[in-house]
Design a protein around this motif. Structure first.
Motif, short mmCIF file in Angstrom:
data_model
loop_
_atom_site.label_atom_id
_atom_site.label_comp_id
_atom_site.label_asym_id
_atom_site.label_seq_id
_atom_site.Cartn_x
_atom_site.Cartn_y
_atom_site.Cartn_z
N TYR A 1 -13.54 -6.76 -2.19
CA TYR A 1 -13.55 -5.36 -3.13
C TYR A 1 -12.33 -5.41 -3.34
O TYR A 1 -11.16 -5.72 -2.41
CB TYR A 1 -14.51 -5.07 -1.94
N ALA A 2 -11.62 -4.88 -4.46
CA ALA A 2 -10.26 -4.12 -4.89
C ALA A 2 -10.80 -3.29 -5.84
O ALA A 2 -12.21 -3.41 -7.11
CB ALA A 2 -10.04 -6.04 -5.76
N SER A 3 -9.78 -2.63 -5.64
CA SER A 3 -9.69 -1.36 -6.59
C SER A 3 -8.48 -0.79 -6.42
O SER A 3 -7.77 -1.52 -5.48
CB SER A 3 -11.03 -0.47 -6.16
N ALA A 4 -7.94 0.21 -7.43
CA ALA A 4 -7.15 1.10 -7.35
C ALA A 4 -7.06 2.13 -7.70
O ALA A 4 -8.52 2.29 -9.08
CB ALA A 4 -5.54 -0.15 -8.28
N ALA A 5 -6.48 3.47 -7.02
CA ALA A 5 -6.30 5.01 -8.05
C ALA A 5 -6.84 4.86 -9.10
O ALA A 5 -5.01 4.92 -10.02
CB ALA A 5 -5.82 5.71 -6.83
N GLY A 6 -7.18 5.71 -9.75
CA GLY A 6 -7.78 5.36 -11.32
C GLY A 6 -6.51 4.13 -12.22
O GLY A 6 -7.64 4.01 -13.69
N ALA A 7 -6.16 3.53 -11.30
CA ALA A 7 -6.41 2.00 -12.30
C ALA A 7 -5.12 1.74 -13.34
O ALA A 7 -5.47 1.41 -14.67
CB ALA A 7 -7.91 1.45 -12.67
N GLU A 8 -4.59 3.39 -13.45
CA GLU A 8 -3.54 3.08 -14.62
C GLU A 8 -1.69 3.90 -14.03
O GLU A 8 -2.27 4.65 -12.44
CB GLU A 8 -4.26 4.81 -15.55
N VAL A 9 -0.99 3.38 -14.87
CA VAL A 9 0.44 3.91 -13.75
C VAL A 9 1.30 3.91 -15.21
O VAL A 9 1.12 3.29 -16.47
CB VAL A 9 0.67 2.54 -12.64
N VAL A 10 2.27 4.56 -14.61
CA VAL A 10 3.22 5.38 -16.03
C VAL A 10 3.94 3.55 -15.95
O VAL A 10 4.46 3.72 -14.41
CB VAL A 10 4.25 6.77 -15.83
N LYS A 11 3.82 3.59 -16.70
CA LYS A 11 6.27 2.48 -16.97
C LYS A 11 7.20 2.78 -15.93
O LYS A 11 7.38 4.09 -15.68
CB LYS A 11 6.03 2.02 -18.26
N GLY A 12 7.47 2.10 -15.14
CA GLY A 12 8.76 2.64 -13.46
C GLY A 12 7.98 3.32 -12.78
O GLY A 12 8.85 3.56 -11.83
N GLU A 13 6.71 3.35 -12.67
CA GLU A 13 6.35 4.30 -11.76
C GLU A 13 5.05 3.18 -10.77
O GLU A 13 4.93 1.67 -11.42
CB GLU A 13 5.49 5.00 -11.80
N ARG A 14 4.54 3.49 -9.59
CA ARG A 14 3.97 2.32 -9.06
C ARG A 14 2.75 2.45 -8.49
O ARG A 14 1.98 4.32 -8.40
CB ARG A 14 4.74 1.83 -7.19
N ILE A 15 1.36 2.17 -8.55
CA ILE A 15 0.71 2.25 -7.81
C ILE A 15 0.12 1.20 -6.98
O ILE A 15 0.07 0.81 -6.41
CB ILE A 15 -0.81 1.89 -9.60
N GLN A 16 -0.88 1.91 -6.10
CA GLN A 16 -1.40 1.27 -4.63
C GLN A 16 -2.83 0.33 -4.79
O GLN A 16 -3.83 1.09 -5.81
CB GLN A 16 -1.55 1.78 -3.39
N LEU A 17 -2.64 -0.90 -4.09
CA LEU A 17 -4.07 -1.80 -4.65
C LEU A 17 -4.32 -1.56 -3.54
O LEU A 17 -3.52 -1.05 -2.23
CB LEU A 17 -3.47 -2.72 -4.92
N HIS A 18 -5.79 -1.33 -3.15
CA HIS A 18 -7.13 -1.16 -2.10
C HIS A 18 -7.95 -2.56 -2.15
O HIS A 18 -8.46 -2.88 -3.39
CB HIS A 18 -7.26 0.14 -2.31
N GLY A 19 -7.69 -3.47 -1.57
CA GLY A 19 -8.47 -4.81 -1.03
C GLY A 19 -9.25 -4.67 0.11
O GLY A 19 -9.26 -3.70 1.45
N LYS A 20 -10.46 -4.97 -0.03
CA LYS A 20 -11.45 -5.34 1.31
C LYS A 20 -12.41 -6.26 1.23
O LYS A 20 -12.47 -6.75 0.20
CB LYS A 20 -12.60 -3.61 1.65
N VAL A 21 -12.16 -6.93 2.77
CA VAL A 21 -12.96 -7.98 2.97
C VAL A 21 -13.93 -7.89 3.88
O VAL A 21 -13.85 -6.88 5.22
CB VAL A 21 -12.16 -9.10 2.96
N GLU A 22 -14.99 -9.16 4.11
CA GLU A 22 -15.98 -8.74 4.67
C GLU A 22 -16.01 -10.77 5.33
O GLU A 22 -16.18 -11.45 4.34
CB GLU A 22 -16.97 -8.60 4.33
N GLY A 23 -16.02 -10.92 6.33
CA GLY A 23 -17.05 -11.94 6.77
C GLY A 23 -16.00 -12.25 8.18
O GLY A 23 -15.20 -11.85 8.24
N THR A 24 -15.81 -13.38 8.65
CA THR A 24 -14.74 -14.20 9.99
C THR A 24 -14.41 -15.01 9.11
O THR A 24 -14.62 -15.64 9.09
CB THR A 24 -15.88 -14.35 11.23
#
Length: 632
Positions: A469-492
């Motif tokens: 699973y992959a997401s990012a808050a708002g999925a928008e960022v101002v050039k020169g700023e940073r945004i955090q990605l959020h990943g989630k996994v299932e499995g062994t």
């Protein structure tokens, strides 16, 4: 005319009088006047009969008698049009008497040489022939011996009474001798006084004799076995005091349609050795005064008893076999009076169908039952019971397969197999089906060997591979700023990484920060090593805006266009605060982060159109303020 003057008769006459506690012997005299197809019968002409009336071979007149099988056509206006009394003789004759107006003997008969010291019963049936009215017949019956005269007077016989029976009980003197029977008319002649006579009889008479078997006087029948060689005690009882000073007895058996004396069976109780052959046998006893037992006209006859002798019936027992260890053994036998089972391991039972629980190896072997039925003892052929060893079912070891793959199951321990559930199996009725389940499944198998069954189970765990699973808050960022990605996994036992490796803080962490300079899509790759070699991916697109711009109008009118206050890239600042005030300084909206744009409402109520004032603190040192207008 038909007269029987009997000294010996070899037939059984089971005739019971209206006196329920009395019984008659074989007839000395039976006068039923014979039978014939012609209406008129012959004159009574034997030398022992006499009458003061004249025989007329037609309708009789006053002072006449005739012999006829019916009164049809005789005085039809006055007389009953009827037949005789003798049962079973539709053409039987009767004596018809048209009486005179004087006292006279219309019937007189002598019966010779009766037994000494014996009680007899004289009986006659009389019918008043007048339909109605007329002079009523009045008859005196007399029985005369050398010692006494006994009479029975009918009195006037009313119309419509049908056939009436009259009798006289008398005893002969010690010397025996002859007896005379008379019937005398007492009524006057004229219109009426017309009678019919029939079924005149004279028989030995005494208390009812009841033969019985054993000690119970109500036991008049018994059943025995041909092989038993058993003694049955035949006994007799009298309903009242015996009529003989010195009674003697003779037991008889019914052989070839005749009663035959049993040699030596001359007492009230007789020990009968049962017949050897199967069949139905009857016995009775005669009783008479001493010296008269061999004369049929002197003795009483008991009711008969019946002894039924049967052959042993072959019997077949059955048993549930083979039986599994620990199960129950079921033994069955046909119906009988008693049972005696024997078998291995000291087994005994007196039940018809015993059940032996918890079978062990020691219970294997032959079982036999002795059955008593109809008094016969029969031994069944032995039945064998085999005890089978328990089934050791084995469904195999549990295992893991990759989704979409299949595997061959392998069960052991028996001769037939039944897998459950059948879903995902190539054939559930074999030991080695191919399994290709879509989800993790526990399979149970019933293993059978003969009549024995057992179950075993195993689990196929289906490896569906990892999930990304992959997401990012708002999925928008101002050039020169940073945004955090959020990943989630299932499995062994999984590993993961992001691509492309551009402007990313750490491609091997699930929550990296990215600072793209243009729109870009980041992909999270999840790998699961091992036989399945699965890979899962998830992507998130990040939009880059040149600068942070706050729109100053929106139209929340529900038309689907510009209904919310959408601020690009604000959602990428999860700690930012956004506040909106009306012109009075009342805060009408506040949010931390901006995952859901404002829709122009306050506490769920739509605000009026107008100008509102905002303050946006990005929590990075940058604060924006200004106005926004709600239109519509």
């Amino acid at each position: 005319m038909k007269i029987f003057a009997l000294s010996a008769i070899g037939i059984l006459l089971s005739f019971f009088t209206l006196r329920l506690q009395a019984q008659e012997g074989e007839a000395v005299l039976i006068e039923d006047f014979g039978s014939g197809a012609n209406q008129i019968g012959p004159k009574i002409s034997d030398g022992d009969f006499s009458t003061t009336y004249t025989y007329l071979p037609s309708q009789p007149g006053e002072g006449n008698y005739t012999i006829a099988n019916s009164t049809n056509g005789m005085y039809p206006e006055s007389w009953l049009q009827t037949g005789n009394h003798t049962p079973g003789q539709p053409n039987g004759y009767m004596m018809i008497v048209d009486a005179t107006n004087s006292i006279d003997e219309f019937y007189k008969r002598t019966v010779k040489t009766l037994c000494p010291g014996t009680t007899y019963r004289f009986s006659v049936y009389v019918l008043n022939l007048m339909k109605e009215g007329g002079i009523k017949p009045d008859i005196t019956f007399s029985v005369i011996t050398s010692a006494e005269t006994k009479t029975n007077h009918t009195g006037p016989i009313a119309n419509g009474q049908g056939w009436l029976q009259y009798d006289i009980i008398f005893s002969t003197p010690a010397t025996g001798g002859d007896v005379t029977i008379k019937m005398v008319n007492n009524a006057s002649g004229g219109y009426g006084n017309d009678v019919a006579l029939d079924d005149i009889s004279l028989r030995p008479f005494g208390p009812a004799l009841t033969a019985y078997i054993g000690d119970n006087k109500t036991t008049v029948s018994a059943q025995g076995c041909a092989q038993a060689n058993k003694i049955y005690n035949l006994n007799v009882s009298a309903a009242s005091a015996q009529p003989y000073a010195k009674p003697v007895y003779q037991w008889q058996s019914y052989v070839n349609n005749a009663w035959v004396n049993i040699p030596g069976a001359v007492s009230a109780s007789y020990p009968l050795l049962q017949p050897a052959n199967a069949g139905t046998y009857q016995y009775r006893v005669l009783m008479a005064q001493e010296g008269n037992i061999n004369s049929a006209q002197c003795r009483l006859i008991s009711s008969p008893v019946t002894l039924t002798i049967v052959n042993p019936e072959p019997v077949v027992a059955t048993a549930s076999s083979p039986v599994c260890l620990g199960e129950s053994i079921y033994l069955t036998a046909p119906a009988g009076e008693s049972y005696s089972w024997t078998g291995p391991n000291g087994f005994t039972s007196n039940k018809q169908n015993p059940v032996i629980p918890n079978a062990t190896a020691a219970m294997a072997g032959q079982y036999q039952v002795v059955i008593i039925k109809n008094g016969c003892e029969t031994v069944s052929p032995a039945v064998s019971v085999a005890i089978n060893k328990p089934v050791e079912a084995n469904a195999g070891d549990s295992r893991t397969i990759c989704k979409g793959d299949n595997v061959t199951l392998h069960a052991t321990g028996g001769t037939s197999y039944q897998w459950f559930p059948a879903a995902g199996l190539s054939n559930p009725n074999i030991a080695d089906p191919i399994a290709s389940p879509d989800v993790t499944t526990t399979y149970s198998v019933t293993v059978t060997n003969g009549t024995c069954k057992a179950q075993s189970s195993m689990t196929l765990t289906v490896n569906n591979g990892p999930i990304a699973y992959a997401s990012a808050a708002g999925a928008e960022v101002v050039k020169g700023e940073r945004i955090q990605l959020h990943g989630k996994v299932e499995g062994t036992n999984v590993t993961y990484y992001w691509t492309p490796n551009n402007e990313i803080s750490d491609s091997n962490t699930l929550t990296p920060f990215v600072s793209p300079t243009s729109d870009i899509t980041y992909v999270l790759h999840v790998l699961q090593p091992g036989s399945c070699k699965f890979e899962a991916t998830a992507s998130v697109a990040v939009k880059v805006v040149d600068k942070f711009i706050v729109p100053n109008t929106f139209t929340p009118n529900g038309d689907g266009a510009n209904d919310t206050w959408k601020i690009d890239a604000l959602a990428s600042y999860p700690t930012a605060t956004t506040q909106v005030f009306n012109r009075y300084g009342t805060m009408v909206f506040e949010a931390r982060g901006y995952s859901t744009p404002w829709d122009g409402t306050y506490n769920g109520t739509k605000l009026s159109s107008g100008t509102y004032y905002y303050k946006i603190d990005l929590k990075n040192g940058k604060v924006y303020s200004g106005w926004v207008q709600i239109i519509g």
